[in-house]
Design an enzyme around this catalytic site. Structure first.
Site, PDB file in Angstrom:
ATOM      1  N   ASN A 138     -41.242 -30.253  -7.634  1.00 19.26           N
ATOM      2  CA  ASN A 138     -41.523 -29.402  -6.306  1.00 19.26           C
ATOM      3  C   ASN A 138     -41.785 -27.977  -6.520  1.00 19.26           C
ATOM      4  OD1 ASN A 138     -41.135 -28.928  -3.263  1.00 19.26           O
ATOM      5  ND2 ASN A 138     -39.866 -27.557  -4.128  1.00 19.26           N
TER       6      ASN A 138
ATOM      7  N   LYS B  89     -53.584 -28.736  -7.099  1.00 14.73           N
ATOM      8  CA  LYS B  89     -52.775 -30.147  -6.232  1.00 14.73           C
ATOM      9  C   LYS B  89     -53.879 -31.054  -6.380  1.00 14.73           C
ATOM     10  CE  LYS B  89     -49.160 -27.702  -4.716  1.00 14.73           C
ATOM     11  NZ  LYS B  89     -47.722 -28.154  -5.382  1.00 14.73           N
TER      12      LYS B  89
ATOM     13  N   TYR C  34     -55.232 -22.801  -6.212  1.00 11.22           N
ATOM     14  CA  TYR C  34     -54.095 -23.707  -5.367  1.00 11.22           C
ATOM     15  C   TYR C  34     -54.678 -24.998  -5.122  1.00 11.22           C
ATOM     16  CZ  TYR C  34     -50.262 -24.864  -2.409  1.00 11.22           C
ATOM     17  OH  TYR C  34     -49.242 -25.874  -1.695  1.00 11.22           O
TER      18      TYR C  34
HETATM   19  P1  NAD Z   1     -40.980 -21.916  -1.574  1.00 14.75           P
HETATM   20  O1  NAD Z   1     -41.780 -20.514  -2.187  1.00 14.75           O
HETATM   21  O2  NAD Z   1     -40.262 -21.525  -0.340  1.00 14.75           O
HETATM   22  O3  NAD Z   1     -39.871 -22.394  -2.918  1.00 14.75           O
HETATM   23  C1  NAD Z   1     -40.848 -22.505  -3.919  1.00 14.75           C
HETATM   24  C2  NAD Z   1     -39.443 -23.193  -5.116  1.00 14.75           C
HETATM   25  O4  NAD Z   1     -40.241 -23.120  -6.268  1.00 14.75           O
HETATM   26  C3  NAD Z   1     -38.465 -22.006  -5.174  1.00 14.75           C
HETATM   27  O5  NAD Z   1     -37.321 -22.746  -5.444  1.00 14.75           O
HETATM   28  C4  NAD Z   1     -38.637 -21.373  -6.490  1.00 14.75           C
HETATM   29  O6  NAD Z   1     -37.505 -20.925  -7.194  1.00 14.75           O
HETATM   30  C5  NAD Z   1     -39.569 -22.247  -7.144  1.00 14.75           C
HETATM   31  N1  NAD Z   1     -40.564 -21.441  -8.235  1.00 14.75           N
HETATM   32  C6  NAD Z   1     -41.301 -20.752  -7.816  1.00 14.75           C
HETATM   33  N2  NAD Z   1     -41.782 -20.058  -8.852  1.00 14.75           N
HETATM   34  C7  NAD Z   1     -41.028 -20.638 -10.038  1.00 14.75           C
HETATM   35  C8  NAD Z   1     -41.361 -20.773 -11.333  1.00 14.75           C
HETATM   36  N3  NAD Z   1     -42.180 -19.691 -12.052  1.00 14.75           N
HETATM   37  N4  NAD Z   1     -40.544 -21.282 -12.043  1.00 14.75           N
HETATM   38  C9  NAD Z   1     -39.614 -22.119 -11.408  1.00 14.75           C
HETATM   39  N5  NAD Z   1     -39.353 -22.434 -10.124  1.00 14.75           N
HETATM   40  C10 NAD Z   1     -40.315 -21.575  -9.565  1.00 14.75           C
HETATM   41  O7  NAD Z   1     -42.048 -23.076  -1.389  1.00 14.75           O
HETATM   42  P2  NAD Z   1     -42.106 -24.108  -0.692  1.00 14.75           P
HETATM   43  O8  NAD Z   1     -43.048 -23.715   0.733  1.00 14.75           O
HETATM   44  O9  NAD Z   1     -40.686 -25.006  -0.065  1.00 14.75           O
HETATM   45  O10 NAD Z   1     -42.936 -25.057  -1.634  1.00 14.75           O
HETATM   46  C11 NAD Z   1     -42.416 -26.027  -2.343  1.00 14.75           C
HETATM   47  C12 NAD Z   1     -43.660 -27.067  -2.861  1.00 14.75           C
HETATM   48  O11 NAD Z   1     -44.365 -27.557  -1.619  1.00 14.75           O
HETATM   49  C13 NAD Z   1     -44.584 -26.280  -3.492  1.00 14.75           C
HETATM   50  O12 NAD Z   1     -45.168 -27.063  -4.604  1.00 14.75           O
HETATM   51  C14 NAD Z   1     -45.853 -25.786  -2.671  1.00 14.75           C
HETATM   52  O13 NAD Z   1     -47.119 -25.803  -3.198  1.00 14.75           O
HETATM   53  C15 NAD Z   1     -45.669 -27.343  -1.719  1.00 14.75           C
HETATM   54  N6  NAD Z   1     -46.155 -27.033  -0.422  1.00 14.75           N
HETATM   55  C16 NAD Z   1     -45.671 -26.391   0.569  1.00 14.75           C
HETATM   56  C17 NAD Z   1     -46.190 -26.217   1.815  1.00 14.75           C
HETATM   57  C18 NAD Z   1     -45.804 -25.231   2.819  1.00 14.75           C
HETATM   58  O14 NAD Z   1     -46.261 -25.248   3.893  1.00 14.75           O
HETATM   59  N7  NAD Z   1     -44.477 -24.489   2.810  1.00 14.75           N
HETATM   60  C19 NAD Z   1     -47.559 -26.868   2.268  1.00 14.75           C
HETATM   61  C20 NAD Z   1     -47.868 -27.791   1.169  1.00 14.75           C
HETATM   62  C21 NAD Z   1     -47.306 -27.955  -0.285  1.00 14.75           C
END
Ligand code: NAD
Length: 247
Positions: free
Chosen positions: A90, A159, A155
């Site tokens: 994730n 994906k 990005y």
């Molecule tokens: P967030 O930024 O709240 O959390 C991201 C997580 O990734 C955190 O736990 C962080 O510690 C970890 N992370 C970031 N950089 C890192 C690194 N270099 N090494 C290890 N861990 C790392 O993000 P989120 O919104 O919860 O997103 C989680 C996933 O969902 C991502 O893959 C994101 O692309 C995807 N996503 C999010 C959304 C959204 O709207 N929030 C939409 C589509 C997809």
């Protein structure tokens, strides 16, 4: 729904990942969350233990872009829990820069975390799951993996690659009893979105057929389904959880 299962969730310290960790714990799994820094991992563990002191949860902070570090962390979880049944890849970062401002280093680093680290996780758990004759990998895609987005090209590119990796490994690992799926969230109320003014959130929500952005719990529910035996015949699937934003 996950009694007796052991799970790893990368990027499990906040946002969607933390919601997945909590949901898996509520459903009987043992969970190892991986984060990027010790401090954020400890903060997440403290938060979870305040909610439920006896939850079987541990935390590690391997560099996900370093295969040897990921392999060591996965082995540590397997030894502590007695196996790994579920891996949720994730952790991810996003990008917004237009091409003119997008540096090659930034492109490389988004591919390193969003794609190469996913490959590392899959490769590290595969021998454990193959030996057990079963396992489940769930990757995190995005709604932008269907149509792209008008800036921050790294990005959506990353994906699209996650979808390709998911569909390919589902074909490669099916005979070993390992299912490989992805969840493709739409705009979800994580920290980043929570910081936006309500007026902007309303503007983002307007074209979404369900009329609002998603909550982390609603996205986590899709991971729970895919991780559970209810999805025993589901593999190679990219499951959209986006209020039909992109359809
Ligand atoms: P967030 O930024 O709240 O959390 C991201 C997580 O990734 C955190 O736990 C962080 O510690 C970890 N992370 C970031 N950089 C890192 C690194 N270099 N090494 C290890 N861990 C790392 O993000 P989120 O919104 O919860 O997103 C989680 C996933 O969902 C991502 O893959 C994101 O692309 C995807 N996503 C999010 C959304 C959204 O709207 N929030 C939409 C589509 C997809």
């Amino acid at each position: 729904m996950l009694n007796g299962k052991n799970a790893i969730v990368t990027g499990g310290t906040r946002g969607i990942g933390l919601a997945v960790v909590r949901t898996f714990l509520h459903n009987g799994a043992k969970v190892a969350l991986f984060g990027s820094r010790e401090a954020s991992v400890q903060r997440a563990l403290t938060q979870l233990r305040e909610e439920q002191p006896d939850w079987p949860v541990m935390g590690l902070w391997p560099d996900l872009t370093d295969y040897a570090a990921v392999e060591r962390a996965v082995q540590e979880v397997a030894q502590t829990f007695g196996g790994v049944d579920i891996l949720v890849n994730n952790a991810g970062i996003s990008a917004r820069e237009p091409l003119a401002d997008y540096s090659p280093e930034a492109f490389r680093s988004i591919m390193d975390l969003n794609v190469t680290a996913v490959f590392h996780g899959c490769k590290a758990v595969e021998p454990i799951m193959r030996a057990a004759g079963k396992g489940c990998i769930i990757n995190t895609s995005s709604m932008v993996s269907l149509y792209g987005q008008p800036s921050g090209v790294g990005y959506p590119t990353s994906k699209f690659a996650v979808n390709g990796l998911t569909r390919s490994l589902a074909r490669e690992l099916g005979r070993a009893g390992i299912r490989v799926n992805a969840v493709a969230p739409g705009v979800t109320r994580t920290d980043m979105v929570a910081a936006l003014p309500q007026e902007l959130v309303d503007r983002i929500s307007a074209p979404i057929p369900l009329g609002r952005i998603g909550e982390p719990q609603e996205v986590a529910n899709a991971y729970l389904f895919l991780a559970s035996d209810l999805a025993s015949y589901v593999t190679g699937e990219i499951l959209s959880v986006d209020g039909a934003a992109q359809t």
